[in-house]
Design an enzyme around this catalytic site. Structure first.
Site, mmCIF file in Angstrom:
data_model
loop_
_atom_site.group_PDB
_atom_site.id
_atom_site.type_symbol
_atom_site.label_atom_id
_atom_site.label_comp_id
_atom_site.label_asym_id
_atom_site.label_seq_id
_atom_site.Cartn_x
_atom_site.Cartn_y
_atom_site.Cartn_z
ATOM 1 N N HIS A 168 -37.731 -88.486 47.345
ATOM 2 C CA HIS A 168 -36.337 -88.780 46.654
ATOM 3 C C HIS A 168 -36.851 -88.991 45.134
ATOM 4 O O HIS A 168 -37.951 -89.504 44.907
ATOM 5 C CB HIS A 168 -35.820 -90.341 46.925
ATOM 6 N N CYS A 264 -35.659 -98.487 45.881
ATOM 7 C CA CYS A 264 -34.986 -98.301 46.994
ATOM 8 C C CYS A 264 -33.939 -99.265 47.661
ATOM 9 O O CYS A 264 -33.009 -99.114 48.316
ATOM 10 C CB CYS A 264 -35.749 -97.637 48.012
HETATM 11 N N1 ARG Z 1 -37.191 -94.731 55.496
HETATM 12 C C1 ARG Z 1 -36.120 -94.294 54.361
HETATM 13 C C2 ARG Z 1 -35.849 -92.849 54.563
HETATM 14 O O1 ARG Z 1 -36.739 -92.077 54.635
HETATM 15 C C3 ARG Z 1 -36.649 -94.727 53.144
HETATM 16 C C4 ARG Z 1 -35.590 -94.651 51.901
HETATM 17 C C5 ARG Z 1 -35.991 -94.865 50.475
HETATM 18 N N2 ARG Z 1 -34.947 -94.831 49.512
HETATM 19 C C6 ARG Z 1 -35.174 -94.417 48.478
HETATM 20 N N3 ARG Z 1 -34.294 -94.450 47.741
HETATM 21 N N4 ARG Z 1 -36.285 -93.860 48.043
HETATM 22 O O2 ARG Z 1 -35.008 -92.487 54.280
#
Ligand code: ARG
Length: 277
Positions: A168, A264
């Site tokens: 992300h 996050c």
């Molecule tokens: N385990 C989650 C996923 O893989 C973590 C999300 C992290 N969120 C972020 N905004 N980077 O989707």
């Protein structure tokens, strides 16, 4: 004193790692201490509350990653584009987040069917220019960008991610007050780096090194001159302080096991912020 920024968080009552949809989760299945996660989340919440108003939403069973409210959607004014998750494990969250936005007075935009998009995980406002950086490559489709621009009425600049550890944009890119940008360039392709360099002057680019990115230093919450993150090297702290920021760290080890950290776990509800140069 009333705080200008509201931040949405979801308590980790049902947080754990029982599937692996990013490289950080692999090998961490069933390794989360629930008690420690709750402690760490509360400490983060209390720290955030020093700078912003924290709004908590109801945690739901069966969606362990719902603590990562950054992935709820993208907010601009009173509009919100709700996420359309890439992995089936997170898709049930879409309805919970959409309901939350609706019952809190947001006009909700739904992406065209089949277009993937993971909210503020893959969209971040520049803090001086007002445009929206939007990511693609792992979780969000380029096609989402046109919809965002139309529905939110903002300029959208696309960034392409190329390193699966940084799936992300908020894992490796953090626009800061005054138009600064803290980021890890190697997570982006050549064109994205060119675009960043065109838009953000060299003296405002704070380059993060690989080891710092690997402890999620870019995954930081910035409110005014304060920055909250899991861990910060002395080197990076020096750079940020030189630019006029104060760095606050709070351990988030349990959430790193799921591939997420401070940013996050939060969603800014008052976007875009007033422009300060
Ligand atoms: N385990 C989650 C996923 O893989 C973590 C999300 C992290 N969120 C972020 N905004 N980077 O989707």
């Amino acid at each position: 004193m009333a705080k200008a920024t509201r931040i949405l968080m979801c308590p980790p009552d049902h947080f754990h790692v029982n599937y692996a949809i990013n490289p950080w989760m692999k090998g961490n299945e069933d390794q989360v201490s629930q008690e420690k996660a709750m402690q760490q989340w509360r400490a983060l919440r209390d720290l955030v509350a020093r700078f912003a108003e924290v709004v908590e939403m109801e945690p739901r069973q069966g969606v362990p990653d719902m603590v990562f409210t950054a992935n709820a959607g993208t907010v601009a004014g009173k509009r919100a584009v709700v996420s359309s998750f890439a992995h089936k494990e997170r898709q049930p969250e879409e309805q919970y987040f959409a309901d939350w936005f609706r019952s809190n007075g947001y006009e909700v935009g739904e992406l065209p069917k089949g277009v993937l998009y993971e909210g503020a995980g893959d969209s971040l406002f520049d803090r001086a220019g007002g445009w929206l950086w939007a990511g693609s490559g792992f979780r969000s489709d380029v096609e989402a960008q046109e919809f965002l621009a139309d529905f939110l009425d903002v300029e959208v600049l696309g960034l392409k991610l190329v390193d699966e550890r940084f799936y992300h944009i908020d894992t490796c890119f953090c626009p800061l007050s005054g138009g600064y940008l803290m980021y890890y360039p190697d997570a982006y392709d050549v064109n994205s780096n060119r675009l960043i360099e065109e838009r953000v002057p060299a003296e405002k680019r704070i380059i993060v090194q690989e080891a710092e990115a690997a402890v999620f230093s870019c995954n930081a919450i910035n409110v005014g001159q304060d920055i909250i993150m899991h861990e910060c090297s002395e080197r990076l702290r020096g750079e940020l302080e030189k630019a006029g920021f104060r760095v606050h760290t709070t351990p988030l080890t349990e959430f790193l096991k799921a591939g997420g950290s401070a940013k996050c776990l939060s969603l800014k509800l008052d976007e875009p912020e007033p422009v300060a140069r």
